[in-house]
Enzyme design. Structure first.
Site, PDB file in Angstrom:
ATOM      1  N   ASN A   1      58.425   2.312  33.526  1.00  0.00           N
ATOM      2  CA  ASN A   1      58.994   3.654  33.652  1.00  0.00           C
ATOM      3  C   ASN A   1      58.777   4.369  32.322  1.00  0.00           C
ATOM      4  O   ASN A   1      59.457   4.078  31.344  1.00  0.00           O
ATOM      5  CB  ASN A   1      60.494   3.527  33.984  1.00  0.00           C
ATOM      6  CG  ASN A   1      61.224   4.860  33.950  1.00  0.00           C
ATOM      7  OD1 ASN A   1      60.599   5.918  33.898  1.00  0.00           O
ATOM      8  ND2 ASN A   1      62.546   4.802  33.982  1.00  0.00           N
TER       9      ASN A   1
ATOM     10  N   LYS B   1      59.402   7.373  31.593  1.00  0.00           N
ATOM     11  CA  LYS B   1      60.377   8.440  31.316  1.00  0.00           C
ATOM     12  C   LYS B   1      59.637   9.689  30.819  1.00  0.00           C
ATOM     13  O   LYS B   1      58.540   9.974  31.281  1.00  0.00           O
ATOM     14  CB  LYS B   1      61.440   7.945  30.333  1.00  0.00           C
ATOM     15  CG  LYS B   1      62.058   6.617  30.798  1.00  0.00           C
ATOM     16  CD  LYS B   1      63.246   6.181  30.015  1.00  0.00           C
ATOM     17  CE  LYS B   1      63.750   4.862  30.602  1.00  0.00           C
ATOM     18  NZ  LYS B   1      64.956   4.367  29.951  1.00  0.00           N
TER      19      LYS B   1
ATOM     20  N   HIS C   1      68.108   6.434  39.113  1.00  0.00           N
ATOM     21  CA  HIS C   1      68.081   5.944  37.728  1.00  0.00           C
ATOM     22  C   HIS C   1      69.312   6.480  36.985  1.00  0.00           C
ATOM     23  O   HIS C   1      69.704   7.636  37.177  1.00  0.00           O
ATOM     24  CB  HIS C   1      66.797   6.390  37.027  1.00  0.00           C
ATOM     25  CG  HIS C   1      66.604   5.669  35.717  1.00  0.00           C
ATOM     26  ND1 HIS C   1      67.306   6.017  34.595  1.00  0.00           N
ATOM     27  CD2 HIS C   1      65.838   4.614  35.387  1.00  0.00           C
ATOM     28  CE1 HIS C   1      66.970   5.188  33.607  1.00  0.00           C
ATOM     29  NE2 HIS C   1      66.077   4.325  34.067  1.00  0.00           N
TER      30      HIS C   1
ATOM     31  N   GLU D   1      69.738   7.550  34.117  1.00  0.00           N
ATOM     32  CA  GLU D   1      69.534   8.783  33.335  1.00  0.00           C
ATOM     33  C   GLU D   1      69.605  10.013  34.228  1.00  0.00           C
ATOM     34  O   GLU D   1      70.021  11.085  33.784  1.00  0.00           O
ATOM     35  CB  GLU D   1      68.206   8.693  32.564  1.00  0.00           C
ATOM     36  CG  GLU D   1      68.322   7.704  31.404  1.00  0.00           C
ATOM     37  CD  GLU D   1      67.010   7.111  30.936  1.00  0.00           C
ATOM     38  OE1 GLU D   1      65.944   7.598  31.341  1.00  0.00           O
ATOM     39  OE2 GLU D   1      67.079   6.129  30.167  1.00  0.00           O
TER      40      GLU D   1
ATOM     41  N   GLU E   1      70.047  -2.238  36.807  1.00  0.00           N
ATOM     42  CA  GLU E   1      69.899  -1.817  35.416  1.00  0.00           C
ATOM     43  C   GLU E   1      71.275  -1.507  34.830  1.00  0.00           C
ATOM     44  O   GLU E   1      71.776  -0.380  34.996  1.00  0.00           O
ATOM     45  CB  GLU E   1      69.036  -0.563  35.337  1.00  0.00           C
ATOM     46  CG  GLU E   1      67.637  -0.741  35.881  1.00  0.00           C
ATOM     47  CD  GLU E   1      66.686   0.292  35.296  1.00  0.00           C
ATOM     48  OE1 GLU E   1      65.707  -0.118  34.675  1.00  0.00           O
ATOM     49  OE2 GLU E   1      66.924   1.494  35.443  1.00  0.00           O
TER      50      GLU E   1
ATOM     51  N   GLY F   1      67.537   1.024  27.044  1.00  0.00           N
ATOM     52  CA  GLY F   1      67.116   1.638  25.783  1.00  0.00           C
ATOM     53  C   GLY F   1      67.986   1.215  24.618  1.00  0.00           C
ATOM     54  O   GLY F   1      67.986   1.845  23.563  1.00  0.00           O
TER      55      GLY F   1
ATOM     56  N   SER G   1      66.081  -2.943  28.574  1.00  0.00           N
ATOM     57  CA  SER G   1      65.546  -3.562  27.362  1.00  0.00           C
ATOM     58  C   SER G   1      64.758  -4.846  27.625  1.00  0.00           C
ATOM     59  O   SER G   1      64.789  -5.782  26.830  1.00  0.00           O
ATOM     60  CB  SER G   1      66.664  -3.822  26.341  1.00  0.00           C
ATOM     61  OG  SER G   1      67.232  -2.587  25.928  1.00  0.00           O
TER      62      SER G   1
HETATM   63  P1  PGA Z   1      64.385   0.265  28.757  1.00  0.00           P
HETATM   64  O1  PGA Z   1      64.525   1.184  30.042  1.00  0.00           O
HETATM   65  O2  PGA Z   1      63.473  -0.884  29.124  1.00  0.00           O
HETATM   66  O3  PGA Z   1      63.823   1.125  27.680  1.00  0.00           O
HETATM   67  O4  PGA Z   1      65.764  -0.242  28.443  1.00  0.00           O
HETATM   68  C1  PGA Z   1      64.606   0.647  31.329  1.00  0.00           C
HETATM   69  C2  PGA Z   1      64.818   1.741  32.337  1.00  0.00           C
HETATM   70  O5  PGA Z   1      65.550   2.700  32.029  1.00  0.00           O
HETATM   71  O6  PGA Z   1      64.267   1.691  33.454  1.00  0.00           O
END
Ligand code: PGA
Length: 246
Positions: free
Chosen positions: A9, A11, A94, A96, A166, A172, A208
């Protein structure tokens, strides 16, 4: 049940140059047939990715879509547009989007329905915040998020699409769920899905994931791969994570 899935992803990251270099590296890689590789680039680069990964064992998807098939919704993208540009998947729910765009369970469910209507495979993201985990509500939150979608659109799609667990506190953050902690939630998700009649569900872990921790996470019996954010921006680390799945 299909094999493992490793999805990247991106983003809101990247440039045309970076996208091209990434696709060239995928083209040089030897991706094992038993791992499905999916990339969710920024929508603006979906065509570029589609052109540059043609013929590779890589599927593409969109990070978001609008629930309507078309209409006066400035700035939004429909499932049909995603499919026309070469997308096969759509992320929905997601954290976010839930946090920064105020998406609630009903909207997430509508987006999953729109993805299915457009012939896209949904990847439904679920997960609890740190406060919810500390209040012992993690399982209840995830169950609520799943129920909202499955009540609205049924379970049949799960054999084609996927669920990504997640935990919001791991995204992140440089901190992952401990493999056992993730495994417990994945087991709960799988049991719950089975109780609803969905036997073949792929449940990916996200938060992460990197090339150091991927193998241990993916070795858990109920973890079928990963949804990778930051570590998917670099082809080398993404491919190392793909190699850890299987
Ligand atoms: P990340 O993001 O691996 O940077 O933690 C994962 C995601 O938000 O799908």
């Amino acid at each position: 049940m299909g094999g493992a899935i490793v999805a990247g992803n991106w983003k809101m990251h990247g440039t045309k140059q970076r996208a091209l270099r990434f696709c060239q590296a995928l083209g040089r890689a030897d991706i094992r047939a038993e791992v499905e590789v999916v990339v969710f680039p920024p929508m603006a680069y979906l065509s570029l990715f589609a052109a540059a990964t043609g013929g590779l064992a890589v599927e593409l998807g969109a990070q978001d879509l609008h629930p309507l098939p078309e209409g006066p919704r400035t700035g939004d993208i429909s499932g049909a547009m995603i499919a026309e540009l070469g997308g096969r998947w759509a992320l929905a729910g997601h954290s976010e989007r839930r946090i920064h765009h105020g998406e609630d369970d009903a909207l997430v469910a509508a987006k999953v329905g729109a993805a299915l209507a457009a012939g896209l495979k949904p990847m439904l993201c679920v997960g609890e915040t740190l406060e919810q985990r500390q209040a012992n509500q993690a399982e209840a939150v995830v169950a609520r998020q799943l129920r909202a979608v499955l009540d609205a659109v049924g379970v049949a799609w799960l054999s084609q699409g996927a669920i990504a667990y997640e935990p919001v506190w791991a995204i992140g953050a440089g901190v992952t769920a401990a493999p056992g902690q993730a495994e417990a939630m994945h087991g709960m998700i799988r049991e719950w899905a089975a109780s609803q009649g969905a036997q073949a569900v792929r449940v990916l872990y996200g938060g992460s994931v990197n090339q150091e921790n991927a193998a241990e996470l993916f070795s858990q019996p109920n973890i079928n791969g990963g949804l990778v954010g930051g570590a998917s921006l670099d082809a080398g680390s993404f491919l190392a994570i793909v190699a850890a799945a299987g």
